[in-house]
Design a protein around this motif. Structure first.
Motif, PDB file in Angstrom:
ATOM      1  N   PRO A 413       0.822  -1.216   0.000  1.00 32.42           N
ATOM      2  CA  PRO A 413       0.000   0.000   0.000  1.00 32.42           C
ATOM      3  C   PRO A 413       0.854   1.264   0.000  1.00 32.42           C
ATOM      4  CG  PRO A 413       0.095  -0.912   2.212  1.00 32.42           C
ATOM      5  CD  PRO A 413       0.855  -1.865   1.331  1.00 32.42           C
ATOM      6  N   TYR A 414       0.408   2.251  -0.763  1.00 31.34           N
ATOM      7  CA  TYR A 414       1.086   3.538  -0.839  1.00 31.34           C
ATOM      8  C   TYR A 414       0.046   4.651  -0.885  1.00 31.34           C
ATOM      9  CZ  TYR A 414       5.287   0.855  -1.978  1.00 31.34           C
ATOM     10  OH  TYR A 414       6.337  -0.020  -1.934  1.00 31.34           O
ATOM     11  N   VAL A 415       0.535   5.894  -0.782  1.00 31.09           N
ATOM     12  CA  VAL A 415      -0.339   7.062  -0.842  1.00 31.09           C
ATOM     13  C   VAL A 415       0.275   8.088  -1.783  1.00 31.09           C
ATOM     14  CG1 VAL A 415      -1.477   8.904   0.441  1.00 31.09           C
ATOM     15  CG2 VAL A 415      -1.074   6.700   1.553  1.00 31.09           C
ATOM     16  N   LEU A 416      -0.520   8.568  -2.732  1.00 36.99           N
ATOM     17  CA  LEU A 416      -0.148   9.756  -3.493  1.00 36.99           C
ATOM     18  C   LEU A 416      -0.568  10.951  -2.652  1.00 36.99           C
ATOM     19  CD1 LEU A 416       0.890  10.908  -6.260  1.00 36.99           C
ATOM     20  CD2 LEU A 416      -1.518  11.029  -6.918  1.00 36.99           C
ATOM     21  N   ALA A 417       0.364  11.840  -2.352  1.00 38.20           N
ATOM     22  CA  ALA A 417       0.094  12.904  -1.379  1.00 38.20           C
ATOM     23  C   ALA A 417       0.674  14.232  -1.836  1.00 38.20           C
ATOM     24  CB  ALA A 417       0.674  12.513  -0.019  1.00 38.20           C
ATOM     25  N   LEU A 418       0.311  15.281  -1.103  1.00 39.71           N
ATOM     26  CA  LEU A 418       0.884  16.612  -1.278  1.00 39.71           C
ATOM     27  C   LEU A 418       1.784  16.912  -0.097  1.00 39.71           C
ATOM     28  CD1 LEU A 418      -2.331  18.529  -2.407  1.00 39.71           C
ATOM     29  CD2 LEU A 418      -0.388  17.924  -3.873  1.00 39.71           C
ATOM     30  N   SER A 419       2.989  17.417  -0.384  1.00 40.89           N
ATOM     31  CA  SER A 419       3.917  17.790   0.685  1.00 40.89           C
ATOM     32  C   SER A 419       4.136  19.296   0.688  1.00 40.89           C
ATOM     33  CB  SER A 419       5.260  17.076   0.514  1.00 40.89           C
ATOM     34  OG  SER A 419       5.982  17.635  -0.569  1.00 40.89           O
ATOM     35  N   GLU A 420       4.631  19.788   1.815  1.00 44.08           N
ATOM     36  CA  GLU A 420       4.873  21.236   1.952  1.00 44.08           C
ATOM     37  C   GLU A 420       6.099  21.697   1.196  1.00 44.08           C
ATOM     38  OE1 GLU A 420       3.490  23.161   5.946  1.00 44.08           O
ATOM     39  OE2 GLU A 420       4.635  21.342   6.432  1.00 44.08           O
ATOM     40  N   HIS A 421       7.064  20.791   1.018  1.00 45.41           N
ATOM     41  CA  HIS A 421       8.356  21.193   0.442  1.00 45.41           C
ATOM     42  C   HIS A 421       8.757  20.255  -0.692  1.00 45.41           C
ATOM     43  CE1 HIS A 421       8.666  23.932   3.805  1.00 45.41           C
ATOM     44  NE2 HIS A 421       8.502  22.913   4.650  1.00 45.41           N
ATOM     45  N   PRO A 422       9.589  20.720  -1.622  1.00 49.09           N
ATOM     46  CA  PRO A 422       9.964  19.918  -2.789  1.00 49.09           C
ATOM     47  C   PRO A 422      10.624  18.584  -2.451  1.00 49.09           C
ATOM     48  CG  PRO A 422      10.611  22.213  -3.100  1.00 49.09           C
ATOM     49  CD  PRO A 422      10.163  22.086  -1.685  1.00 49.09           C
ATOM     50  N   ASP A 423      11.306  18.519  -1.310  1.00 48.76           N
ATOM     51  CA  ASP A 423      11.992  17.276  -0.944  1.00 48.76           C
ATOM     52  C   ASP A 423      11.079  16.300  -0.211  1.00 48.76           C
ATOM     53  OD1 ASP A 423      11.696  18.531   1.491  1.00 48.76           O
ATOM     54  OD2 ASP A 423      13.835  18.518   1.997  1.00 48.76           O
ATOM     55  N   GLY A 424       9.804  16.651  -0.086  1.00 48.63           N
ATOM     56  CA  GLY A 424       8.862  15.762   0.574  1.00 48.63           C
ATOM     57  C   GLY A 424       8.758  15.952   2.069  1.00 48.63           C
ATOM     58  N   SER A 425       9.452  16.932   2.613  1.00 52.90           N
ATOM     59  CA  SER A 425       9.416  17.163   4.056  1.00 52.90           C
ATOM     60  C   SER A 425       8.192  17.993   4.430  1.00 52.90           C
ATOM     61  CB  SER A 425      10.685  17.882   4.511  1.00 52.90           C
ATOM     62  OG  SER A 425      10.800  19.148   3.868  1.00 52.90           O
ATOM     63  N   GLY A 426       7.920  18.063   5.725  1.00 47.10           N
ATOM     64  CA  GLY A 426       6.783  18.818   6.221  1.00 47.10           C
ATOM     65  C   GLY A 426       5.524  17.976   6.249  1.00 47.10           C
ATOM     66  N   GLU A 427       4.393  18.634   6.424  1.00 46.06           N
ATOM     67  CA  GLU A 427       3.119  17.938   6.523  1.00 46.06           C
ATOM     68  C   GLU A 427       2.737  17.296   5.195  1.00 46.06           C
ATOM     69  OE1 GLU A 427      -1.597  18.880   7.608  1.00 46.06           O
ATOM     70  OE2 GLU A 427      -0.116  20.515   7.446  1.00 46.06           O
ATOM     71  N   LEU A 428       2.169  16.099   5.269  1.00 46.74           N
ATOM     72  CA  LEU A 428       1.698  15.388   4.087  1.00 46.74           C
ATOM     73  C   LEU A 428       0.176  15.303   4.114  1.00 46.74           C
ATOM     74  CD1 LEU A 428       4.216  12.381   3.928  1.00 46.74           C
ATOM     75  CD2 LEU A 428       4.305  14.524   2.632  1.00 46.74           C
ATOM     76  N   GLN A 429      -0.443  15.610   2.968  1.00 48.45           N
ATOM     77  CA  GLN A 429      -1.891  15.492   2.819  1.00 48.45           C
ATOM     78  C   GLN A 429      -2.190  14.452   1.741  1.00 48.45           C
ATOM     79  OE1 GLN A 429      -2.507  19.766   1.993  1.00 48.45           O
ATOM     80  NE2 GLN A 429      -3.849  19.786   3.780  1.00 48.45           N
ATOM     81  N   GLY A 430      -2.851  13.373   2.133  1.00 52.30           N
ATOM     82  CA  GLY A 430      -3.119  12.295   1.198  1.00 52.30           C
ATOM     83  C   GLY A 430      -4.148  12.664   0.136  1.00 52.30           C
ATOM     84  N   LEU A 431      -3.862  12.284  -1.116  1.00 51.21           N
ATOM     85  CA  LEU A 431      -4.797  12.482  -2.225  1.00 51.21           C
ATOM     86  C   LEU A 431      -5.482  11.181  -2.611  1.00 51.21           C
ATOM     87  CD1 LEU A 431      -2.866  14.814  -4.709  1.00 51.21           C
ATOM     88  CD2 LEU A 431      -4.879  15.399  -3.367  1.00 51.21           C
TER      89      LEU A 431
END
Length: 484
Positions: A413-431
């Motif tokens: 299982p995986y999640v396509l998400a939105l991150s706060e920063h280009p490197d994937g750091s910060g809060e993640l919001q799942g799409l």
């Protein structure tokens, strides 16, 4: 004996000196059918899933003539009063080249289109989630795979009414026919079994074991000897004998998101062309010794494929690029691209579709159907190691996102998400949560105003697409990030 040997030697020498002649007959016809040179009377079609259109192109000029609008994009097609088609996807054409049959998955329909005028002649509604449709070689019946159920809907070509159903393993993916009109070959998208049906009496007469349950596409050779089918979940293609006992001949490793296969006869021989979506390429195999003879890069997520009437060209629908890739089959080189609507799926090339006139009646401009944005994902910390193509199909204020994701662990299982920063750091919001197939790949969809977020002008408002591992449906470790 010596005389016979001399004659044989002379014949052999003559055959070696003689010029190579063209093989006649292209799918779905037989080997004895004449090749039909490309002309302005021919038409090239694509069924476009998110714009709910059918694009119509002239292969003699490689130009889009327009689209046939079968439905509306979102949010119009969400209304309870909506009457158009949804998820335009499958496609087949009649042996007389006068009728195009278009399958829409979401509205459970088959739309019959006059190829000369682009006018809708009739719409027939069938069972849940039909996938593909094709005419029997005599043109009397149209068989529709009802993938959401367990049967083939057999439609009378004259009345457009369902005349009977053929019970098959659940989830039939596609059917195609032997050129001699004896057999229908039906692969499954839910069960590891292809069945062979007698066209004359609609009875199952053969079974072929699939190496996996997910077959989306199947093709029969014009010489009546082979049937090829693809396995999207494990990245393979298989070949079996088109005649009894229908035994398996070969399994070919192709790659992640293996989509469609089709067969081509030309001066160099007979070849299978296979679209491999996860690698953005076409793989070409000889049908006599199964040698891979070419790998052709074509663009994002190749899906449907069909040859011209003379086998000199192959046309590939690029699902995440909204275009046709045009390939010269003698050089196996990409020679042109044709813009089409959103997310082309099945492809059909119909020779002599327009016997008279310009064949542009009832066509509309591409318009909104041509509006998309394209992004890429790469492995975190590995620049230029592309792992996914992402397309945002414009639906007005929102877009349908489609990502072709590869390079992950199988069946996880995986999640396509939105991150706060280009490197994937910060809060993640799942799409969108998704599970990879046995090849470690997946097609992932989401809907929303995503383009406005991932391409926001203000840095504080912008977010970045990522793929993260999943724990209890929540994104955790980021594995893939949006490329610059």
């Amino acid at each position: 004996m010596k005389v016979r040997t001399s004659i044989a030697a002379a014949l052999l020498a003559g055959s070696m000196l003689a010029p190579v002649t063209s093989f006649a007959g292209q799918v779905p016809g037989g080997a004895s059918d004449p090749d039909i040179p490309i002309s302005g009377k021919d038409r090239l079609y694509a069924a476009e899933q998110f714009s709910n259109t059918v694009s119509v192109s002239d292969p003699s000029t490689n130009k889009l003539l327009g689209v046939i609008k079968l439905g509306d994009p979102q949010p119009g097609n969400l209304s309870p009063l909506y009457k158009g088609q949804v998820l335009v996807h499958g496609m087949g054409f009649s042996p007389d080249h006068k009728t195009l049959a278009v399958v829409s998955i979401g509205s459970n329909s088959v739309t019959f289109i006059d190829t000369a005028t682009n006018a809708v002649k009739h719409t027939t509604y069938v069972g849940r989630s039909p996938h593909e449709a094709f005419y029997t070689p005599d043109g009397k019946e149209l068989w529709v795979t009802v993938r959401g159920e367990d049967y083939i809907s057999v439609i009378d070509a004259g009345s457009f009414e369902e005349k009977t159903r053929i019970k098959v393993p659940s989830g039939p993916g596609m059917q195609i026919f032997s050129p001699d009109g004896k057999y229908g070959y039906i692969c499954s998208s839910f069960n590891p079994e292809t069945v062979v049906v007698s066209i004359a009496d609609h009875q199952i007469v053969g079974h072929v074991k699939q190496e996996s349950p997910f077959c989306p596409n199947i093709a029969a050779s014009p010489d009546g000897k082979q049937v090829w089918f693809t396995l999207k979940d494990i990245g393979k293609a298989q070949v079996f004998n088109a005649r009894p006992p229908f035994d398996l001949i070969k399994t070919v490793d192709t790659g992640p998101i293996t989509n469609h296969v089709n067969l081509v006869n030309n001066n160099a021989g007979t070849f299978a062309y296979i679209t491999v979506g996860g690698l953005n390429e076409i793989q070409v195999y000889r049908t006599d010794n199964f040698e891979k003879v070419a790998t052709i890069p074509v663009g994002n997520l190749p899906h449907g494929i069909w040859p011209s009437g003379d086998g000199t060209r192959v046309y590939v629908g690029l699902e995440n690029a909204d275009a046709f890739a045009v390939i010269d089959t003698l050089t196996n080189k990409l020679i042109a691209n044709i813009p089409v609507g959103q997310a082309p799926q099945a492809v059909a090339y119909v020779p002599n579709a327009v016997p008279e006139g310009d064949g542009t009646q009832n066509l509309m401009p591409l318009g909104k159907a041509g509006e998309t944005a394209h992004l890429k994902l790469e492995m975190k910390g590995s620049k230029n190691q592309q792992t996914a193509t992402v397309t945002l199909f414009d639906q007005g204020l929102t877009q349908v996102l489609q990502a072709a994701v590869t390079g992950l662990e199988p069946k996880k299982p995986y999640v396509l998400a939105l991150s706060e920063h280009p490197d994937g750091s910060g809060e993640l919001q799942g799409l969108s949560n998704f599970m990879t197939n046995p090849a470690g790949s997946a097609i992932v969809n989401a809907v929303g105003p995503i383009r406005q977020i991932v391409q926001a002008k203000h840095k504080d408002e912008r977010r970045y697409l990522v793929v993260a591992s999943s724990v209890d449906g929540k994104p955790t470790k980021v594995l893939q990030v949006q490329a610059d």
